[in-house]
Design a protein around this motif. Structure first.
Motif, PDB file in Angstrom:
ATOM      1  N   ARG A   1       0.841  -1.200   0.000  1.00 19.65           N
ATOM      2  CA  ARG A   1       0.000   0.000   0.000  1.00 19.65           C
ATOM      3  C   ARG A   1       0.872   1.245   0.000  1.00 19.65           C
ATOM      4  NH1 ARG A   1      -4.038  -0.771   4.917  1.00 19.65           N
ATOM      5  NH2 ARG A   1      -4.767   1.237   4.146  1.00 19.65           N
ATOM      6  N   ARG A   2       0.366   2.333  -0.579  1.00 15.20           N
ATOM      7  CA  ARG A   2       1.070   3.620  -0.534  1.00 15.20           C
ATOM      8  C   ARG A   2       0.797   4.258   0.818  1.00 15.20           C
ATOM      9  NH1 ARG A   2       1.003   7.232  -5.769  1.00 15.20           N
ATOM     10  NH2 ARG A   2       1.937   8.498  -4.158  1.00 15.20           N
ATOM     11  N   VAL A   3       1.863   4.729   1.464  1.00 12.07           N
ATOM     12  CA  VAL A   3       1.721   5.356   2.775  1.00 12.07           C
ATOM     13  C   VAL A   3       2.540   6.640   2.806  1.00 12.07           C
ATOM     14  CG1 VAL A   3       1.351   3.165   3.983  1.00 12.07           C
ATOM     15  CG2 VAL A   3       3.656   4.055   3.768  1.00 12.07           C
ATOM     16  N   GLY A   4       2.213   7.510   3.729  1.00 10.33           N
ATOM     17  CA  GLY A   4       2.994   8.712   3.978  1.00 10.33           C
ATOM     18  C   GLY A   4       3.707   8.559   5.304  1.00 10.33           C
ATOM     19  N   LEU A   5       4.807   9.250   5.484  1.00  8.48           N
ATOM     20  CA  LEU A   5       5.582   9.160   6.708  1.00  8.48           C
ATOM     21  C   LEU A   5       5.918  10.559   7.197  1.00  8.48           C
ATOM     22  CD1 LEU A   5       7.238   7.455   8.769  1.00  8.48           C
ATOM     23  CD2 LEU A   5       9.163   7.699   7.190  1.00  8.48           C
ATOM     24  N   VAL A   6       5.691  10.803   8.474  1.00 11.27           N
ATOM     25  CA  VAL A   6       6.060  12.063   9.100  1.00 11.27           C
ATOM     26  C   VAL A   6       6.986  11.718  10.253  1.00 11.27           C
ATOM     27  CG1 VAL A   6       5.236  14.079  10.340  1.00 11.27           C
ATOM     28  CG2 VAL A   6       3.859  13.126   8.504  1.00 11.27           C
ATOM     29  N   SER A   7       8.147  12.369  10.309  1.00 15.44           N
ATOM     30  CA  SER A   7       9.104  12.111  11.380  1.00 15.44           C
ATOM     31  C   SER A   7       9.438  13.414  12.070  1.00 15.44           C
ATOM     32  CB  SER A   7      10.379  11.478  10.809  1.00 15.44           C
ATOM     33  OG  SER A   7      11.336  11.336  11.837  1.00 15.44           O
TER      34      SER A   7
END
Length: 196
Positions: A176-182
């Motif tokens: 699946r396409r996901v976004g990441l915030v760090s």
């Protein structure tokens, strides 16, 4: 703790606004603090180490004495305590990123908290998401020739909605396409370390 040793975690509580010499984040049974007062990292440590008291204070020697008197701690784990010299330590572990040592400069110019030569005090070095580049490996070997070496690899094991809710296995994200915030560490390309 699983082996029956009374353990406590001592943290600086960076970002917290508490004024007490020692704040008890968790007594090992219940979380008794808020992130605004003790900082976010101690709250995370309390969540990741159920059953282990977590205490916060500017002076880790004071926090250590409280951990011994209040919780009979026999093992005190310091979060970010390598450069904290007021507390005598039996074992010093240094964990650093496989992204490397950058230009070898200390904060704020570079990524290090102490000069590389300070690694000579370390009993063991733990490289997370390594291996180190050959040049960094040589610098570390010169600075800490007798330290034991370990490599660690981070792997996500679960996810949960930002608003809270049930944890689900990270494998559900496969394909699946996901976004990441760090908001911590160096979320950008590790190559930025080389340009101090």
């Amino acid at each position: 703790a699983r082996r029956g040793w009374p353990v406590a975690i001592a943290s600086r509580g960076y970002g917290g606004r508490g004024a007490a010499a020692v704040e008890i984040v968790s007594d090992g049974r219940f979380v008794r603090a808020r992130a605004e007062r003790v900082g976010e990292e101690p709250m995370l440590l309390a969540a990741l180490a159920p059953g282990v008291p977590v205490l916060v204070g500017r002076r880790r020697d004071t926090v250590g004495r409280r951990a011994v008197s209040a919780f009979d701690a026999k093992v005190l784990v310091l979060d970010d305590g390598f450069q904290h010299h007021r507390l005598a330590k039996d074992v010093e572990l240094v964990t650093f990123s496989g992204a490397g040592l950058g230009c070898g400069a200390i904060l704020p110019r570079g990524p290090l908290r102490e000069p590389i030569r300070a690694l000579s005090r370390a009993h063991a070095l733990l490289v997370v998401d390594g291996p180190l580049a050959e040049a960094d490996e040589l610098r570390v070997a010169r600075a800490a020739p007798f330290a034991s070496r370990f490599t660690l690899e981070r792997r996500p094991d679960s996810t949960r909605p930002l608003a809270g809710g049930v944890r689900e296995p990270a494998t559900l994200l496969a394909g699946r396409r996901v976004g990441l915030v760090s908001g911590i560490a160096i979320p950008s390309d590790p190559g930025v370390l080389a340009t101090c």
